[in-house]
Write an enzyme that holds these catalytic residues in place. Structure first.
Site, PDB file in Angstrom:
ATOM      1  N   GLY A  37     -40.041  17.710  27.845  1.00  0.00           N
ATOM      2  CA  GLY A  37     -41.037  18.783  27.822  1.00  0.00           C
ATOM      3  C   GLY A  37     -40.469  20.129  27.430  1.00  0.00           C
ATOM      4  N   GLU A  41     -40.136  23.864  18.363  1.00  0.00           N
ATOM      5  CA  GLU A  41     -40.225  23.439  16.966  1.00  0.00           C
ATOM      6  C   GLU A  41     -39.323  22.213  16.668  1.00  0.00           C
ATOM      7  OE1 GLU A  41     -42.497  24.331  14.884  1.00  0.00           O
ATOM      8  OE2 GLU A  41     -41.547  23.271  13.210  1.00  0.00           O
ATOM      9  N   HIS A  43     -38.829  19.657  18.717  1.00  0.00           N
ATOM     10  CA  HIS A  43     -39.635  18.484  19.092  1.00  0.00           C
ATOM     11  C   HIS A  43     -40.762  18.265  18.080  1.00  0.00           C
ATOM     12  CE1 HIS A  43     -38.125  19.926  23.150  1.00  0.00           C
ATOM     13  NE2 HIS A  43     -37.700  18.678  23.137  1.00  0.00           N
ATOM     14  N   LYS A 155     -29.073  17.404  17.583  1.00  0.00           N
ATOM     15  CA  LYS A 155     -28.326  18.372  18.398  1.00  0.00           C
ATOM     16  C   LYS A 155     -27.625  17.617  19.530  1.00  0.00           C
ATOM     17  CE  LYS A 155     -30.286  21.420  21.152  1.00  0.00           C
ATOM     18  NZ  LYS A 155     -29.660  21.142  22.483  1.00  0.00           N
TER      19      LYS A 155
END
Ligand code: PAF
Length: 298
Positions: A37, A41, A43, A155
């Site tokens: 959650g 941007e 996601h 990442k």
């Protein structure tokens, strides 16, 4: 967009969608984006890729307690359910799975999924048990959602490598799709944890992407530098920022995350056609940021 809070509901929604879309042009492949959650941007880019490649897009939002260590930020991990659902709707998600902790872990758990070796280095060395928590929850989510493809941001490159190994070792019929790191215009890699940074810390944190960019250029060029020299130069650049506290800066082969000969220059690697990762974790105050560059010699 359907919202499921129970395992039974999400399974039923996905089964319905699979049968409805069986003969649709987009097909009935399920693309899955697991998240904790506080969507940004980065996601959204995973959801867009899933939308392009799959007829059905499922998103999960679950802050997984078992991947946080005792002194980590589970209690203050940022949450924003309403904004997350808006973003999901905007990106054309079909099903959101929003389980409670009790739904995911209703009883004492006796099973843990452990990927060995790959989890002893980088974040695995500084966050013992973290990747057991990740591999266990992702296995559970895969068994619940039964996706065909699952999309993860690069990442968390170690997470991608660990999950690819898990899927391959356990013969899970799921393709792990790594997606590029999304950055702010000034280079900061997007992360839900960026909200914790003060203006000063945020500005100093730009040293991470800057030093990775400079190091990548050296690694890709014909520079005779050794991994040791490159790592030392990145460390020196980061140490010049008074608010930065280095957890690690390391260069390893990718995706097997095995050590490189630190004293040998990179010319043999360049010829080998393999890949390396230059990865770092650095704290600014109590906020730990990670970033990396993967360089392929193809
Ligand atoms: O990358 C994350 O947000 C989490 O580690 C994941 C994959 C959703 C598992 O909780």
């Amino acid at each position: 967009m359907r919202i499921a809070t129970t395992i039974q509901e999400v399974r039923a929604f996905i089964a319905e969608l699979r049968s409805e879309r069986q003969s649709s042009e987009a097909g009935n492949l399920v693309g899955f984006v697991p998240t904790m959650g506080y969507l940004h941007e980065g996601h959204a880019s995973l959801l867009r890729r899933a939308r392009r490649e799959c007829g059905i897009v499922a998103l999960s939002i679950f802050v997984n307690p078992i991947q946080f260590g005792p002194n980590e930020d589970l209690d203050r991990y940022p949450r924003s359910e309403a904004a997350d659902l808006e973003l999901a709707e905007r990106e054309g998600v079909d099903v959101v799975f929003l389980p409670s902790v009790e739904e995911m872990y209703p009883r004492e758990r006796k099973t843990t999924v452990t990927v060995t070796g790959l989890t002893d280095v980088l974040c695995g060395a500084s966050r013992p048990g973290h990747f057991d928590g990740v591999a266990t929850v992702v296995s559970k989510l895969f068994n619940i959602v039964k996706p065909d493809r699952a999309f993860f941001g690069a990442k968390d490159a170690q997470q991608v490598a660990v999950l690819q190994k898990m899927v391959s070792d356990l013969n899970m019929d799921i393709e792990i799709v790594p997606c590029p790191i999304v950055r702010e215009e000034d280079g900061l890699a997007l992360s839900s944890r960026n909200v914790y940074l003060s203006a000063e810390q945020r500005s100093e944190a730009l040293v991470l992407s800057r030093s990775l960019r400079e190091a990548s250029a050296r690694i890709e060029s014909s520079s005779p530098a050794t991994p040791e020299q490159i790592v030392e130069d990145v460390k020196r650049a980061i140490e010049a920022s008074p608010l930065a506290e280095i957890d690690y800066v390391q260069m390893l082969s990718f995706p097997d995350l095995s050590p490189l000969d630190q004293k040998r220059d990179l010319s043999e690697l360049r010829k080998s056609g393999g890949s390396v990762i230059l990865a770092l974790a650095v704290k600014f105050g109590s906020t730990r940021l990670i970033d990396n560059a993967i360089i392929s010699f193809k």
